[in-house]
Scaffold this motif. Structure first.
Motif, short mmCIF file in Angstrom:
data_model
loop_
_atom_site.label_atom_id
_atom_site.label_comp_id
_atom_site.label_asym_id
_atom_site.label_seq_id
_atom_site.Cartn_x
_atom_site.Cartn_y
_atom_site.Cartn_z
N VAL A 132 8.47 23.67 -4.87
CA VAL A 132 9.79 23.45 -4.28
C VAL A 132 10.05 24.52 -3.22
N LEU A 133 9.74 25.79 -3.57
CA LEU A 133 9.91 26.87 -2.59
C LEU A 133 9.00 26.67 -1.39
N GLY A 134 7.80 26.11 -1.63
CA GLY A 134 6.90 25.85 -0.53
C GLY A 134 7.45 24.82 0.44
N GLY A 135 8.02 23.74 -0.12
CA GLY A 135 8.66 22.74 0.74
C GLY A 135 9.85 23.31 1.49
N GLU A 136 10.60 24.16 0.79
CA GLU A 136 11.74 24.82 1.46
C GLU A 136 11.25 25.73 2.58
N ALA A 137 10.11 26.39 2.37
CA ALA A 137 9.56 27.27 3.40
C ALA A 137 9.17 26.47 4.65
N GLN A 138 8.60 25.28 4.46
CA GLN A 138 8.28 24.44 5.61
C GLN A 138 9.54 24.11 6.41
N ALA A 139 10.59 23.70 5.68
CA ALA A 139 11.83 23.32 6.35
C ALA A 139 12.49 24.54 7.02
N GLN A 140 12.43 25.69 6.36
CA GLN A 140 13.01 26.91 6.95
C GLN A 140 12.27 27.28 8.23
N TRP A 141 10.98 27.04 8.26
CA TRP A 141 10.21 27.31 9.49
C TRP A 141 10.76 26.48 10.64
N VAL A 142 11.11 25.24 10.35
CA VAL A 142 11.67 24.38 11.39
C VAL A 142 12.99 24.96 11.89
N LEU A 143 13.85 25.38 10.97
CA LEU A 143 15.14 25.94 11.37
C LEU A 143 14.97 27.19 12.22
N GLU A 144 14.01 28.04 11.83
CA GLU A 144 13.81 29.30 12.55
C GLU A 144 13.20 29.08 13.92
N ASN A 145 12.32 28.11 14.05
CA ASN A 145 11.63 27.89 15.32
C ASN A 145 12.35 26.91 16.23
#
Length: 629
Positions: free
Chosen positions: A136-149
């Motif tokens: 779950v944290l891994g999927g959240e990390a993917q989405a957070q990468w999108v927000l940051e970039n």
């Protein structure tokens, strides 16, 4: 001697006995079964290698390694085999967390210590521990990468994992946990499963992009195989500079892609750390009763991008990766001395094809070629194999070695590819055309006839016989079916061969077909199986009916999952081919053609060997049933 001194002596003796027992327990070799969902996925190949390495470090462990082959019935059978073999422990990454629960319950009830890794099963009491990444944290990390970039918003194309798998469920949840809250600025414009498959991701991405008015900013994929398939589709459409692709698993190929400016990122979930931790938890419990502090051990994933490639667990596996000399080294690595030979099996869900692959890989390496392995998931996916064949040919490989799912349907595709200038040879299962430069196969008719002779002898020359075939349209299937029937009709008039049931070499379909045959024919005398997975399904059906060991089974292919059933007498005779030699001959034919030479023997029919209890342990037999290292 007074009573107090006698008591002291007894205590001391007991203490010494307990100590001696403890030492014995510590030194005793453990038998641990290791079950991966599918060893066609590089992620699980790496995890299995880490388990093997850690077992050597710990010492005193006999590993029973099995490949679930992306099949719940196959992985269930592996767990059942581990119980029968009285394994002390089971380390398993379940293919489907719900469907595998009954088998794991059975293992726990049988006294097998169970630790799950990567994929967690709920609702089974008694599992010692689960070790994995927090997906779950891994999927959240993917989405957070999108927000940051993409701080000003982005459109997202989402490739989900296999339905029913724990990682697929959790990674999907993680992505939605983040993006659903900001859906106005970060809408998911396309979302579909590609089943963790590179080939499927390629086709799904092509179709999905074709249906959008504008390309998305980012493609999030639930594993790297899908990310790499999506990237291939993106590049093929000339959109590589418009779409970022982020995967999950930090495979060496993904790390290389990131270093070369291909993929934008991937999620590292430390599979080696998971595997080693899980094995240590299991051995500590088996040797001295130490229970883990928690029955849930989760490692925190991180996003790997070009900025932190050095944090990837498997970066050392990326040959030649040097930040100063990267471009030169990668060019040298990718070109290879003779190009790439691609092996396309009939399916990737049957372990038989791994023997052919080993022959291709070994001989290819000796002759200076890179090798690749691509296939459809199941033998019934005929159209998909045709599409895959065309896609592989479009990459202009050094040569193609293939086994056709359907002799008629694949013939025009093969002719088309050879006419375009590609080198193509067939192994095991050919096509109804003379176009391939060479064909190497088993003498299926002779093998089927020998099977008929063996089964007739086992049933005393009379009775009803069930016949489970491969697939209508399969050249191999037709030869093994007709060869068996012709031999029976010509020589054993009192044997009734029931109508052929085609299963597509699917053990679940074979189980259902055999069950129906047993129900309709309670006086069934024996079974003939044209492929290994059918033999597995028949054995399961007979076991369920309480007839295992009473009704003989003669089956082609001594696949690893069949060996325990042969050893306990459920399977009576196995028909061994030489798939490794087919792979070797295929590479040698491609090599000769590339050198401008003719193939010395363009058609080779390799004889079969019948494996019985009497010759099972002979070295030449063991060489046919054990996958070369």
């Amino acid at each position: 001697m007074n009573k107090s001194r006698l008591f002291l002596v007894i205590v001391l003796v007991l203490g010494l006995l307990v100590a001696a027992f403890s030492v014995t327990a510590q030194d005793e070799e453990l038998t641990i079964a290791s079950s991966m969902p599918s060893l066609t996925f590089p992620f699980f190949v790496h995890m299995q290698a880490e388990i093997d390495d850690e077992a050597e470090v710990i010492g005193g462990i006999e590993l029973l390694n099995t490949d679930g082959q992306n099949s719940v019935p196959k992985q269930t059978a592996d767990v059942e085999a581990a119980i029968v073999q009285q394994a002390d422990g089971l380390l398993i990454s379940p293919l489907d967390v719900a469907a595998m629960a009954p088998a794991l319950s059975q293992a726990v009830e049988a006294g097998v210590a169970v630790v799950t890794v990567d994929r967690r099963v709920e609702g089974v009491d008694g599992i010692l521990a689960h070790v994995g990444a927090d997906n779950v944290l891994g999927g959240e990390a993917q989405a957070q990468w999108v927000l940051e970039n993409y701080p000003d918003g982005a459109t997202v194309f989402h490739l989900q994992g296999q339905p029913g798998s724990g990682p697929g469920i959790d990674r999907n949840q993680g992505v939605h946990n983040v993006l659903d809250e900001v859906a106005d600025d970060y809408p998911i414009v396309f979302e579909q499963t590609a089943n963790f498959s590179r080939d499927e991701a390629l086709s799904v991405t092509e179709a999905g992009l074709a249906g959008l008015d504008e390309p998305p900013n980012v493609i999030i994929a639930a594993n790297d195989d899908m990310a790499l398939g999506a990237l291939e589709a993106v590049n093929g459409l000339g959109l590589g500079d418009q779409i970022d692709v982020i995967g999950f698993d930090a495979l060496p190929e993904a790390i290389l892609s990131i270093s070369e400016g291909g993929m934008a990122g991937t999620v590292e979930q430390f599979p080696g750390g998971q595997a080693r931790t899980a094995l240590n938890i299991l051995t500590d419990f088996l040797r001295d009763g130490t229970e883990p502090e928690s029955d849930l051990v989760l490692l925190t994933p991180i996003v790997i991008s070009e900025a932190n490639l050095g944090d990837a667990e498997r970066i050392s596996e990326v040959e030649g990766l040097d930040m100063d000399m990267m471009e030169e080294d990668m060019e040298e690595t990718s070109e290879g001395p003779g190009g790439t030979i691609v092996f396309i099996p009939k399916s990737t869900d049957v372990s038989y094809w791994l023997f052919v692959r080993a022959g291709v890989d070994d001989r290819g390496s000796e002759l200076g070629y890179e090798t690749d392995y691509q296939g459809v998931a199941r033998e019934v996916l005929i159209a998909e194999q045709a599409d895959l064949l065309r896609n592989v040919a479009a990459t202009d490989p050094a040569g193609i070695i293939m086994a056709a799912t359907d002799a008629e349907a694949l013939a025009p595709v093969v002719e088309e590819i050879i006419a375009s200038g590609e080198i193509l040879v067939t192994v095991d299962s050919g096509v109804n055309t003379d176009a391939p430069y060479a064909h190497f196969l088993t003498d299926n008719v002779a093998g089927a006839a020998a099977s008929a002779d063996a089964l007739a002898e086992l049933i005393g020359g009379e009775g009803k016989v069930g016949n489970l075939g491969i697939l209508a349209g399969s050249q191999t299937g037709a030869e093994r079916d007709q060869g068996f029937i012709d031999q029976m009709e010509a020589n054993y008039p009192d044997v009734e061969v029931l109508s052929t049931q085609f299963t597509g070499c699917d053990p679940a379909a074979a189980l259902n077909a055999a069950t129906d045959i047993i129900t309709a024919n309670p006086d069934i005398a024996g079974f003939y199986s044209a492929c290994g997975p059918n033999g597995l399904g028949i054995a399961q059906a007979l076991r369920a009916a309480g007839l295992d060991g009473q009704v003989p089974i003669v089956t082609f292919d001594p696949n690893p999952e069949l060996l325990p059933l042969f050893e306990d007498g459920t399977v009576t005779v196995m028909v061994a081919q030489d798939p490794y030699r087919m792979g070797v001959l295929g590479v040698e034919a491609v090599d000769a053609l590339l050198r401008g030479e003719e193939v010395a023997e363009p058609l080779v029919q390799i004889p079969v060997v019948l494996i019985t209890q009497e010759n099972y342990n002979d070295p030449e037999i063991q060489a046919l049933i054990n996958l070369p290292e």
